[in-house]
Design an enzyme around this catalytic site. Structure first.
Site, PDB file in Angstrom:
ATOM      1  N   SER A  62      39.320  35.929  51.956  1.00 48.16           N
ATOM      2  CA  SER A  62      38.324  35.680  50.910  1.00 48.16           C
ATOM      3  C   SER A  62      37.151  34.909  51.493  1.00 48.16           C
ATOM      4  CB  SER A  62      38.943  34.859  49.772  1.00 48.16           C
ATOM      5  OG  SER A  62      37.962  34.396  48.868  1.00 48.16           O
ATOM      6  N   SER A  77      47.871  45.655  40.279  1.00 43.42           N
ATOM      7  CA  SER A  77      46.521  45.640  39.710  1.00 43.42           C
ATOM      8  C   SER A  77      45.495  45.321  40.789  1.00 43.42           C
ATOM      9  CB  SER A  77      46.420  44.598  38.587  1.00 43.42           C
ATOM     10  OG  SER A  77      46.594  43.288  39.107  1.00 43.42           O
ATOM     11  N   GLY A  78      44.220  45.342  40.392  1.00 42.81           N
ATOM     12  CA  GLY A  78      43.137  44.898  41.262  1.00 42.81           C
ATOM     13  C   GLY A  78      42.990  45.681  42.549  1.00 42.81           C
ATOM     14  N   TYR A  92      44.137  27.324  47.483  1.00 40.87           N
ATOM     15  CA  TYR A  92      43.514  28.640  47.619  1.00 40.87           C
ATOM     16  C   TYR A  92      42.666  28.756  48.888  1.00 40.87           C
ATOM     17  CZ  TYR A  92      41.105  32.979  46.640  1.00 40.87           C
ATOM     18  OH  TYR A  92      40.622  34.262  46.741  1.00 40.87           O
ATOM     19  N   GLY A 120      48.161  38.246  45.998  1.00 37.27           N
ATOM     20  CA  GLY A 120      47.609  36.902  46.084  1.00 37.27           C
ATOM     21  C   GLY A 120      47.591  36.207  44.737  1.00 37.27           C
ATOM     22  N   LYS A 122      43.545  30.988  52.401  1.00 35.79           N
ATOM     23  CA  LYS A 122      42.701  32.062  52.917  1.00 35.79           C
ATOM     24  C   LYS A 122      42.182  31.733  54.320  1.00 35.79           C
ATOM     25  CE  LYS A 122      43.145  34.738  49.360  1.00 35.79           C
ATOM     26  NZ  LYS A 122      43.912  35.999  49.471  1.00 35.79           N
ATOM     27  N   LEU A 133      56.989  36.992  46.713  1.00 37.30           N
ATOM     28  CA  LEU A 133      56.532  36.474  48.003  1.00 37.30           C
ATOM     29  C   LEU A 133      56.756  34.976  48.141  1.00 37.30           C
ATOM     30  CD1 LEU A 133      53.203  38.439  48.662  1.00 37.30           C
ATOM     31  CD2 LEU A 133      55.454  38.816  49.684  1.00 37.30           C
ATOM     32  N   ASP A 160      55.588  44.450  44.751  1.00 40.88           N
ATOM     33  CA  ASP A 160      54.865  43.557  43.845  1.00 40.88           C
ATOM     34  C   ASP A 160      55.854  42.810  42.980  1.00 40.88           C
ATOM     35  OD1 ASP A 160      52.984  42.327  42.027  1.00 40.88           O
ATOM     36  OD2 ASP A 160      51.584  43.937  42.456  1.00 40.88           O
TER      37      ASP A 160
END
Length: 272
Positions: free
Chosen positions: A121, A19-20, A161, A81, A165, A56, A40
């Site tokens: 990000s 997705s995304g 998070y 992610g 990043k 992952l 995935d």
């Protein structure tokens, strides 16, 4: 139209293709004639050359997936992610440790002209003030060494998070200086707020007003397709001299921030 991006017949891996941004990236690469292999945790509906379920968080899963694929790889797109709402160590495993481990397994399958791009990000903007901690983690040997460091440095990892990043950003810049000696480029992007299925998690974790404050002058969220295009460009033949770059893809947010046109009080406000 000429194959100006150079993807016709190229063998590429896209992680996070369910997705995304990852799905949008895989779709664009298919349109450009690439041989797309998806990795995935969740199954994809895309008609790829191959798809492999990969966790992952588990280096053995990563190793088995890369070994199963085998052969030459021309480009790797690290799009998988986790958001803030997952436990910090889970986020670190997927967003940095697993991404790094996967890349390290794929790099031997690449030759001169290969390229890797990762999604970081704007949430990792603190990297320049946190380089000593970032470099400590980057210097750890392998997935297990990195996880051990994270477990011993929970205060630096925080919620996971932002720190994950930051480490994608610093690791990209550091590693790019090494891999370019083999003719392989590494870059990453800094997306602004993007309308993906994970956006509800960002709203929940940080508050919608804080997320909206990072839209910048464009005044809207980007689409996954708008994030996919720069990823595809960075790994393309047109970007052969672009290496170690941290590319903002945020509709002008970074420029507005640097020139004092962003309301910092709104950015720093805590979710109420």
């Amino acid at each position: 139209m000429a194959d100006v991006l150079g993807y016709v017949g190229k063998r590429v891996i896209v992680t996070g293709c369910f997705s995304g941004m990852g799905e949008a990236t895989a779709r664009l690469l298919l349109d450009l004639g690439a041989e797309v292999h998806g990795f995935d945790y969740k199954d994809t509906s895309l008609k790829l050359t191959s798809f492999t379920n990969v966790d992952l968080r588990d280096p053995a899963s990563i190793d088995a997936s890369v070994a199963k694929l085998g052969g030459k790889v021309d480009a790797l797109f690290n799009c998988a992610g986790l958001p803030h709402t997952f436990p910090a160590l889970e986020v670190m495993k997927v967003n940095f440790l697993g991404t790094r481990h996967l890349t390290e397994q794929v790099l031997p399958l690449m030759s001169e002209g290969g390229a890797v791009v990762s999604i970081a990000s704007n949430g990792g903007l603190g990297w320049s003030r946190n380089i000593p901690a970032n470099m400590e983690l980057i210097a750890t040997p392998g997935f297990a060494g990195g996880l051990d460091w994270c477990e011993r440095n929970a205060d630096k990892v925080g919620g996971g998070y932002a720190f994950s990043k930051e480490n994608i950003i610093v690791w990209t810049q550091f590693t790019a200086a090494q891999t370019i000696k083999r003719g392989i480029r590494l870059n990453c992007t800094l997306p602004g707020p993007t309308q993906t299925p994970m956006m509800k998690d960002f709203h929940e974790a940080s508050g919608k007003d804080m997320v909206d404050s990072m839209m910048g002058p464009i005044g809207r969220y980007s689409t996954p397709e708008e994030q996919a295009a720069p990823l595809v460009l960075l790994n393309s033949d047109l970007a052969k001299m672009i290496n170690g770059v941290v590319l903002p893809v945020d509709g002008g947010f970074m420029g507005a921030l640097a020139t004092g046109q962003v309301d910092l009080s709104r950015m720093m406000a805590k979710k109420g």
